[in-house]
Scaffold this motif. Structure first.
Motif, PDB file in Angstrom:
ATOM      1  N   PHE A  13      30.557   7.809 -18.176  1.00 37.75           N
ATOM      2  CA  PHE A  13      31.070   8.855 -17.292  1.00 37.75           C
ATOM      3  C   PHE A  13      32.603   8.898 -17.268  1.00 37.75           C
ATOM      4  O   PHE A  13      33.181   9.541 -16.398  1.00 37.75           O
ATOM      5  N   ASP A  14      33.240   8.232 -18.204  1.00 40.75           N
ATOM      6  CA  ASP A  14      34.705   8.199 -18.203  1.00 40.75           C
ATOM      7  C   ASP A  14      35.325   9.582 -18.336  1.00 40.75           C
ATOM      8  O   ASP A  14      36.415   9.846 -17.818  1.00 40.75           O
ATOM      9  N   LYS A  15      34.663  10.464 -19.039  1.00 40.32           N
ATOM     10  CA  LYS A  15      35.219  11.802 -19.279  1.00 40.32           C
ATOM     11  C   LYS A  15      34.926  12.774 -18.138  1.00 40.32           C
ATOM     12  O   LYS A  15      35.394  13.914 -18.162  1.00 40.32           O
ATOM     13  N   LEU A  16      34.159  12.326 -17.154  1.00 42.27           N
ATOM     14  CA  LEU A  16      33.863  13.184 -16.006  1.00 42.27           C
ATOM     15  C   LEU A  16      35.039  13.110 -15.038  1.00 42.27           C
ATOM     16  O   LEU A  16      35.131  12.198 -14.220  1.00 42.27           O
ATOM     17  N   GLN A  17      35.945  14.058 -15.123  1.00 42.57           N
ATOM     18  CA  GLN A  17      37.192  14.008 -14.367  1.00 42.57           C
ATOM     19  C   GLN A  17      37.359  15.237 -13.465  1.00 42.57           C
ATOM     20  O   GLN A  17      38.440  15.802 -13.367  1.00 42.57           O
ATOM     21  N   TRP A  18      36.298  15.651 -12.805  1.00 39.61           N
ATOM     22  CA  TRP A  18      36.392  16.763 -11.856  1.00 39.61           C
ATOM     23  C   TRP A  18      37.184  16.302 -10.635  1.00 39.61           C
ATOM     24  O   TRP A  18      36.795  15.365  -9.938  1.00 39.61           O
ATOM     25  N   ARG A  19      38.266  16.988 -10.345  1.00 43.74           N
ATOM     26  CA  ARG A  19      39.141  16.564  -9.250  1.00 43.74           C
ATOM     27  C   ARG A  19      38.470  16.655  -7.888  1.00 43.74           C
ATOM     28  O   ARG A  19      38.790  15.890  -6.975  1.00 43.74           O
TER      29      ARG A  19
ATOM     30  N   ARG B 246      41.146   2.325 -18.345  1.00 44.80           N
ATOM     31  CA  ARG B 246      40.288   3.484 -18.252  1.00 44.80           C
ATOM     32  C   ARG B 246      40.848   4.465 -17.234  1.00 44.80           C
ATOM     33  O   ARG B 246      41.614   4.107 -16.350  1.00 44.80           O
ATOM     34  N   PRO B 247      40.443   5.739 -17.319  1.00 41.89           N
ATOM     35  CA  PRO B 247      40.846   6.713 -16.301  1.00 41.89           C
ATOM     36  C   PRO B 247      40.145   6.451 -14.993  1.00 41.89           C
ATOM     37  O   PRO B 247      39.219   5.635 -14.913  1.00 41.89           O
ATOM     38  N   ARG B 248      40.577   7.145 -13.952  1.00 40.69           N
ATOM     39  CA  ARG B 248      39.964   6.987 -12.636  1.00 40.69           C
ATOM     40  C   ARG B 248      38.474   7.324 -12.710  1.00 40.69           C
ATOM     41  O   ARG B 248      38.072   8.322 -13.318  1.00 40.69           O
ATOM     42  N   LEU B 249      37.664   6.491 -12.095  1.00 45.49           N
ATOM     43  CA  LEU B 249      36.221   6.704 -12.102  1.00 45.49           C
ATOM     44  C   LEU B 249      35.849   7.681 -10.983  1.00 45.49           C
ATOM     45  O   LEU B 249      35.394   7.276  -9.910  1.00 45.49           O
ATOM     46  N   ARG B 250      36.027   8.958 -11.253  1.00 45.99           N
ATOM     47  CA  ARG B 250      35.724   9.958 -10.237  1.00 45.99           C
ATOM     48  C   ARG B 250      34.234  10.025  -9.934  1.00 45.99           C
ATOM     49  O   ARG B 250      33.829  10.463  -8.843  1.00 45.99           O
TER      50      ARG B 250
END
Length: 397
Positions: free
Chosen positions: A282-288, A18-22
Motif C-alpha cells: 500500500f506504499d503507493k496509496l497516497q490519498w491526502r 518509505r512514504p507516509r503510510l496513509r
C-alpha cells in the motif's frame, strides 16, 4: 511470500525509507467507525430498547463492531515502534503526552458537561471522579471512567510504559524482538501464576495485537524473516484463544447463540491487511484525505459514546432512526474535526514545546558536573613538620 533471512544480514543501509503510510490513517478511521456502529446500534443506551428501526442484518453486523478495538491495538504496536525509533526516552514521553492528553481533556470535560445537563442516559457521577479522569489513570485508582470507551486508553498507557524500557535502552531490531518474546511469555505465564501484578502488566487478551504490530513494523522497516513471521503466527493464535472471552464480554447472553466464525474471520482479515502493509503493498496509496480521516479518529473515539447516546435519547422520538444515526455520526465527525483543529494541533504543539524545554532543562542539569570546593588543609602533626624540616643530609644518615 515467506522470505528467509539472507546468509549475511543486511546492515543499516538495508533500511528502506518509505512514504507516509496513509493507509494506516484510513484503517484507524474504519476501526473507529466499527466501534461507533457497535455502540450506536447494538447497545441499548440511547434507544431505550433494541433499535427495531434497523434491519436485522445491520443490527447483526454491528454486534461485531467491538473488534475495532483489536484493530486499534494492532495498529498501535506498528505505529509506536515506528515513532519511537531513534528517539530518546524523554522525546518518546513528550510525543505521547502531547498526542494523548489535549483532546482527552476536552473530551472528559465535554462529556461530563453533557451528562450533567442531560443525565437521561447516565449521570456524570461527581466532579471528583471527573477530575481524577483528567489524569487518564482512573482505572489504576479504581475510579470509574466518565465514558466507558476510555478503558482502552489505560491498556495503551501500559503498553507505552512497557515499551519505554526498550526506548530507554535504545530501540533496535534485536531489542524489539526480545521485547516481543518476553511479553508473549509473560502473557502465557500470567494465566497460571496467580500473580495480580503480572496479570496487570501482561495484558494477556490484548498483548498479541501489540506484539504482532511490532513484528509487522520490523518487516516493513527491514524485511520479512521466518522469525518475524513466527512472532506474528504465535500472536495470531493467542489472539484467537482470547476471542471467545471477548465475545462474551461484549455480547453477554447473546454470545451463546452468536456465531464465532465472523469474529475469527475479522481478526484474520486484520492480520492479513497489516501483513500487506508490512510488505509494502500500500506504499503507493497516497490519498491526502486519508490523513485528514486519520486525524479525526482519536477525538471521534473519545467523544462519540455518551455524547452520542444522549443525542439519540433526546431526538429518537422526533427523528427516524435511519436519519438520526447518520446525522449523529456526521455531527460527531464535525465535532472531532473542531477538536483536532482548535485543540489538538495548537495545544498539542504548545504542550510538546513546553515538555521539550523541560526535558532539555533536566538533561542539562543532569550532565552538569557539580563543582567541588577545595578540601580544607589538614593540619600536620608536629612530628611530621619536624621530620619535613630535617635537612636531606640528616635524613640520609
Amino acid at each position: 511470500m515467506l522470505y528467509a533471512a539472507p546468509p549475511h544480514p543486511p546492515g543499516p543501509q538495508a533500511e528502506v525509507r518509505r512514504p507516509r503510510l496513509r493507509v494506516l490513517d484510513g484503517l484507524r478511521l474504519l476501526a473507529a467507525l466499527m466501534v461507533l456502529a457497535y455502540h450506536y446500534i447494538t447497545l441499548h443506551d440511547g434507544w431505550g430498547d433494541d433499535p427495531q428501526a434497523f434491519s436485522p442484518l445491520v443490527h447483526h453486523l454491528s454486534e461485531y463492531g467491538w473488534l475495532g478495538v483489536e484493530v486499534f491495538f494492532l495498529i498501535s504496536g506498528f505505529v509506536i515502534c515506528m515513532s519511537a525509533w531513534g528517539r530518546s526516552l524523554g522525546d518518546f514521553v513528550t510525543s505521547r503526552v502531547s498526542r494523548l492528553y489535549p483532546a482527552y481533556w476536552v473530551a472528559v470535560l465535554l462529556t461530563a458537561a453533557v451528562l450533567t445537563v442531560w443525565p437521561n442516559v447516565r449521570s456524570a457521577d461527581n466532579w471528583e471522579t471527573v477530575l481524577t479522569n483528567l489524569t487518564m489513570l482512573q482505572q489504576g485508582l479504581g475510579v470509574p471512567d466518565v465514558d466507558d470507551a476510555y478503558w482502552t486508553l489505560f491498556i495503551e498507557l501500559k503498553f507505552y510504559l512497557l515499551f519505554a524500557v526498550v526506548v530507554f535502552r535504545g530501540v533496535t531490531y534485536r531489542r524489539c524482538v526480545l521485547f516481543c518474546g518476553l511479553w508473549t511469555v509473560a502473557g502465557v505465564v500470567a494465566l497460571k501464576s496467580n500473580s495480580d501484578l503480572l496479570s496487570v502488566w501482561a495484558i494477556a487478551p490484548y498483548s498479541p495485537y501489540f506484539i504482532a504490530g511490532i513484528a509487522f513494523y520490523l518487516m516493513y522497516r527491514f524485511r520479512p524473516t521466518v522469525l518475524l513471521w513466527a512472532i506474528v503466527a504465535v500472536s495470531f493464535l493467542l489472539a484467537q484463544h482470547y476471542l471467545r472471552g471477548r465475545l462474551v464480554m461484549n455480547l453477554g447472553a447473546k454470545a451463546d447463540v452468536a456465531q464465532g466464525w465472523p469474529v475469527r474471520l475479522a481478526v484474520l482479515a486484520a492480520f492479513a491487511l497489516m501483513a500487506a502493509i508490512a510488505l509494502g503493498w500500500f506504499d503507493k496509496l497516497q490519498w491526502r484525505w486519508l490523513s485528514t480521516a486519520g486525524s479525526l479518529t482519536y477525538p471521534l473515539y473519545l467523544l462519540h459514546m455518551y455524547v452520542g447516546f444522549t443525542l439519540i435519547d433526546l431526538l429518537r422520538d422526533r427523528v427516524p432512526a435511519p436519519v438520526l444515526l447518520p446525522g449523529i455520526v456526521l455531527l460527531m465527525l464535525a465535532l472531532s474535526w473542531l477538536v483536532h483543529r482548535f485543540v489538538e494541533r495548537p495545544l498539542g504543539r504548545k504542550l510538546r514545546t513546553s515538555m521539550q524545554k523541560s526535558v532539555e532543562e533536566m538533561r542539562f542539569h543532569s550532565r552538569a558536573k557539580a563543582v567541588r570546593a577545595p578540601a580544607p588543609p589538614v593540619e600536620k602533626s608536629r612530628e611530621i613538620v619536624r621530620e619535613e624540616r630535617k635537612p636531606d643530609a640528616e635524613l640520609l644518615r
